[in-house]
Scaffold this motif. Structure first.
Motif, PDB file in Angstrom:
ATOM      1  N   ALA A  24       0.842  -1.204   0.000  1.00 23.18           N
ATOM      2  CA  ALA A  24       0.000   0.000   0.000  1.00 23.18           C
ATOM      3  C   ALA A  24       0.877   1.253   0.000  1.00 23.18           C
ATOM      4  O   ALA A  24       0.617   2.203  -0.748  1.00 23.18           O
ATOM      5  CB  ALA A  24      -0.925  -0.014   1.215  1.00 23.18           C
ATOM      6  N   ASP A  25       1.933   1.253   0.825  1.00 26.83           N
ATOM      7  CA  ASP A  25       2.854   2.410   0.847  1.00 26.83           C
ATOM      8  C   ASP A  25       3.414   2.651  -0.548  1.00 26.83           C
ATOM      9  O   ASP A  25       3.512   3.794  -1.008  1.00 26.83           O
ATOM     10  CB  ASP A  25       4.044   2.152   1.783  1.00 26.83           C
ATOM     11  CG  ASP A  25       3.632   2.029   3.239  1.00 26.83           C
ATOM     12  OD1 ASP A  25       2.582   2.599   3.595  1.00 26.83           O
ATOM     13  OD2 ASP A  25       4.348   1.354   4.000  1.00 26.83           O
TER      14      ASP A  25
ATOM     15  N   ASP B 171      -9.313  -4.669  -2.072  1.00 22.81           N
ATOM     16  CA  ASP B 171     -10.491  -4.164  -2.777  1.00 22.81           C
ATOM     17  C   ASP B 171     -10.163  -2.870  -3.530  1.00 22.81           C
ATOM     18  O   ASP B 171     -10.682  -2.623  -4.620  1.00 22.81           O
ATOM     19  CB  ASP B 171     -11.633  -3.876  -1.790  1.00 22.81           C
ATOM     20  CG  ASP B 171     -12.194  -5.163  -1.204  1.00 22.81           C
ATOM     21  OD1 ASP B 171     -11.771  -6.241  -1.667  1.00 22.81           O
ATOM     22  OD2 ASP B 171     -13.023  -5.089  -0.291  1.00 22.81           O
ATOM     23  N   ASP B 172      -9.313  -2.028  -2.935  1.00 23.04           N
ATOM     24  CA  ASP B 172      -8.940  -0.773  -3.602  1.00 23.04           C
ATOM     25  C   ASP B 172      -8.227  -1.079  -4.924  1.00 23.04           C
ATOM     26  O   ASP B 172      -8.440  -0.415  -5.930  1.00 23.04           O
ATOM     27  CB  ASP B 172      -7.998   0.055  -2.707  1.00 23.04           C
ATOM     28  CG  ASP B 172      -8.635   0.372  -1.355  1.00 23.04           C
ATOM     29  OD1 ASP B 172      -9.884   0.421  -1.298  1.00 23.04           O
ATOM     30  OD2 ASP B 172      -7.890   0.553  -0.382  1.00 23.04           O
ATOM     31  N   LEU B 173      -7.401  -2.117  -4.890  1.00 23.91           N
ATOM     32  CA  LEU B 173      -6.651  -2.477  -6.093  1.00 23.91           C
ATOM     33  C   LEU B 173      -7.579  -3.080  -7.151  1.00 23.91           C
ATOM     34  O   LEU B 173      -7.441  -2.788  -8.345  1.00 23.91           O
ATOM     35  CB  LEU B 173      -5.544  -3.469  -5.704  1.00 23.91           C
ATOM     36  CG  LEU B 173      -4.421  -3.690  -6.690  1.00 23.91           C
ATOM     37  CD1 LEU B 173      -3.785  -2.383  -7.129  1.00 23.91           C
ATOM     38  CD2 LEU B 173      -3.357  -4.598  -6.067  1.00 23.91           C
ATOM     39  N   VAL B 174      -8.513  -3.892  -6.712  1.00 24.90           N
ATOM     40  CA  VAL B 174      -9.477  -4.481  -7.661  1.00 24.90           C
ATOM     41  C   VAL B 174     -10.243  -3.362  -8.362  1.00 24.90           C
ATOM     42  O   VAL B 174     -10.428  -3.383  -9.590  1.00 24.90           O
ATOM     43  CB  VAL B 174     -10.486  -5.400  -6.918  1.00 24.90           C
ATOM     44  CG1 VAL B 174     -11.587  -5.848  -7.859  1.00 24.90           C
ATOM     45  CG2 VAL B 174      -9.778  -6.600  -6.349  1.00 24.90           C
ATOM     46  N   ALA B 175     -10.651  -2.359  -7.591  1.00 26.85           N
ATOM     47  CA  ALA B 175     -11.437  -1.271  -8.174  1.00 26.85           C
ATOM     48  C   ALA B 175     -10.625  -0.526  -9.226  1.00 26.85           C
ATOM     49  O   ALA B 175     -11.134  -0.186 -10.310  1.00 26.85           O
ATOM     50  CB  ALA B 175     -11.891  -0.319  -7.064  1.00 26.85           C
ATOM     51  N   VAL B 176      -9.354  -0.297  -8.933  1.00 31.19           N
ATOM     52  CA  VAL B 176      -8.504   0.437  -9.884  1.00 31.19           C
ATOM     53  C   VAL B 176      -8.237  -0.408 -11.137  1.00 31.19           C
ATOM     54  O   VAL B 176      -8.267   0.108 -12.259  1.00 31.19           O
ATOM     55  CB  VAL B 176      -7.191   0.843  -9.193  1.00 31.19           C
ATOM     56  CG1 VAL B 176      -6.123   1.212 -10.196  1.00 31.19           C
ATOM     57  CG2 VAL B 176      -7.454   2.007  -8.277  1.00 31.19           C
ATOM     58  N   LEU B 177      -8.004  -1.689 -10.923  1.00 32.07           N
ATOM     59  CA  LEU B 177      -7.803  -2.567 -12.081  1.00 32.07           C
ATOM     60  C   LEU B 177      -9.047  -2.576 -12.955  1.00 32.07           C
ATOM     61  O   LEU B 177      -8.960  -2.509 -14.187  1.00 32.07           O
ATOM     62  CB  LEU B 177      -7.514  -3.985 -11.604  1.00 32.07           C
ATOM     63  CG  LEU B 177      -6.056  -4.390 -11.573  1.00 32.07           C
ATOM     64  CD1 LEU B 177      -5.888  -5.682 -10.792  1.00 32.07           C
ATOM     65  CD2 LEU B 177      -5.514  -4.587 -12.984  1.00 32.07           C
ATOM     66  N   ALA B 178     -10.188  -2.658 -12.326  1.00 28.83           N
ATOM     67  CA  ALA B 178     -11.442  -2.681 -13.086  1.00 28.83           C
ATOM     68  C   ALA B 178     -11.571  -1.399 -13.909  1.00 28.83           C
ATOM     69  O   ALA B 178     -11.954  -1.432 -15.083  1.00 28.83           O
ATOM     70  CB  ALA B 178     -12.627  -2.828 -12.127  1.00 28.83           C
ATOM     71  N   ARG B 179     -11.184  -0.270 -13.296  1.00 25.38           N
ATOM     72  CA  ARG B 179     -11.290   1.001 -14.029  1.00 25.38           C
ATOM     73  C   ARG B 179     -10.294   1.021 -15.198  1.00 25.38           C
ATOM     74  O   ARG B 179     -10.631   1.397 -16.313  1.00 25.38           O
ATOM     75  CB  ARG B 179     -11.007   2.166 -13.079  1.00 25.38           C
ATOM     76  CG  ARG B 179     -11.316   3.505 -13.725  1.00 25.38           C
ATOM     77  CD  ARG B 179     -11.007   4.658 -12.806  1.00 25.38           C
ATOM     78  NE  ARG B 179     -11.672   4.536 -11.510  1.00 25.38           N
ATOM     79  CZ  ARG B 179     -11.336   5.239 -10.433  1.00 25.38           C
ATOM     80  NH1 ARG B 179     -10.355   6.103 -10.492  1.00 25.38           N
ATOM     81  NH2 ARG B 179     -11.991   5.092  -9.307  1.00 25.38           N
ATOM     82  N   ALA B 180      -9.073   0.551 -14.945  1.00 23.54           N
ATOM     83  CA  ALA B 180      -8.049   0.593 -15.992  1.00 23.54           C
ATOM     84  C   ALA B 180      -8.380  -0.364 -17.138  1.00 23.54           C
ATOM     85  O   ALA B 180      -8.103  -0.070 -18.304  1.00 23.54           O
ATOM     86  CB  ALA B 180      -6.681   0.249 -15.404  1.00 23.54           C
TER      87      ALA B 180
END
Ligand SMILES: C[S@@+](CC[C@H](N)C(=O)[O-])C[C@H]1O[C@@H](n2cnc3c(N)ncnc32)[C@H](O)[C@@H]1O
Length: 334
Positions: free
Chosen positions: A162-163, A206-215
């Motif tokens: 995350a960092d 979950d934050d990463l999944v959301a960003v991947l989905a957007r990308a």
């Protein structure tokens, strides 16, 4: 935004070299070591000597060596305090012949006792242990709602995934996704990370999944997640850098005829191992076309076999996490 589907069997994607087996000593889980017979086969010449296990994990390989070879002595190191604790419990019957240290394998190369006596054998079994994968709070395997951590050495061991996502410039994010994750949409993904963290920092998977989905414009598949997780794990733990820095140091610590065995779990690791073994085994590094050799290089040793060895089908069916394992070994000259 496209909703992310639940990935199927995410753990099966991970090149971990491990599986969980019941621990008779307390109900926890031990790591099931891979290619044990093959490893013992290549390290046979070290049976009465000093052996470095640079990735002690649950101590499975170390236990096999210590029980099979009553005269060997093992220095076992792991950067994960949990591994040191588990292996320590497992290896109590061999306490007079094993020394266990919590440190990275590059740091182990400074150990005075090892430097003084040299090594007859060394093993690096790269990747992560099964309990690291299975422990939710460590964040190694993809499951929903877990912290983005991935530090092999625990919370004291540098910055978390995350960092990294919250701090690095876009170009560095893209480089890491591309080089360590072999992610074809690395730039697009890096841009999406930077856009997202301006709103709210990354905390969980979950934050990463959301960003991947957007990308990607769709819910990420387990394969998409695996690529990004691999990239993050490699960079957070400096895995490739430490491997390439440490291999020559182990080579130098080997006594004549000593053997270095490495089990890797993905092509980026294997490329480094293969390239190092090949370079150390060359008799001449002059540019092609020179009429006479001017480099005076002499091979320092030779690989024990040209192609990497793989686990048997039987082992893979018993321990599916072993399936990407590749064993290479190199012997130092006299
Ligand atoms: C696949 S497991 C090793 C399993 C072990 N061979 C066994 O029989 O249980 C890899 C281990 O290496 C450790 N590790 C990875 N990189 C390391 C490094 N640079 N220095 C020390 N330990 C490391 C991890 O913490 C993990 O416990």
């Amino acid at each position: 935004m496209t909703a992310a589907p639940e990935p199927q069997e995410p753990r099966a994607l991970w090149a971990s070299g491990s599986s969980s087996v019941p621990d008779e000593k307390g109900g926890g889980l031990f790591h099931d070591p891979v290619m044990v017979e093959e490893v013992l086969g290549v390290l046979e010449g070290a049976r009465a000597g000093n052996i470095l296990d640079g990735t002690l994990g649950g101590g499975g390989h170390a236990e096999a060596m210590l029980s099979r070879w009553p005269r060997c002595r093992v220095l076992g190191v792991d950067r994960d305090p949990d591994a040191v604790e588990r292996a320590g419990r497992r290896l109590v019957p061999f306490a007079d012949r094993i020394r266990i240290l919590e440190m990275r394998f590059d740091e182990a190369m400074d150990d005075a006792r090892m430097k003084e006596k040299g090594l007859e054998g060394a093993l690096l079994d790269l990747g992560v242990s099964s309990w690291q994968l299975d422990a939710d709070q460590r964040g190694f395997a993809f499951r929903r709602g877990l912290p983005l951590d991935m530090r092999m050495g625990g919370e004291e061991d540098g910055e978390s995934a995350a960092d990294f996502l919250n701090r690095e410039p876009e170009a560095e994010l893209a480089r890491v996704f591309r080089e360590y994750g072999e992610e074809p949409r690395a730039r697009r993904l890096a841009r999406a990370v930077v856009r997202r963290r301006a709103d709210r920092p990354f905390e969980t998977s979950d934050d990463l999944v959301a960003v991947l989905a957007r990308a990607l414009g769709r819910g990420p598949s387990p394969r998409d997640m695996a690529r990004v997780f691999q990239a993050l794990r490699i960079v957070v733990n400096q895995e490739l850098l430490l491997l390439s820095q440490t291999l020559p140091r182990i080579r130098d610590a080997l006594n004549p005829h000593g053997v270095l065995a490495v089990i890797s779990y993905h092509s980026l690791e294997d490329r480094i191992v293969k390239g190092s073994f090949r370079e150390w085994s060359l008799d001449c590094v002059c540019p092609p076309g020179l009429p006479v050799c001017g480099c005076r290089q002499r091979a320092m040793g030779a690989p024990l076999f040209r192609k990497p060895r793989r686990p048997t089908d039987e082992e893979i069916s018993r321990n599916p996490r072993a399936r990407s394992a590749l064993l290479r070994a190199w012997r130092k000259a006299a």
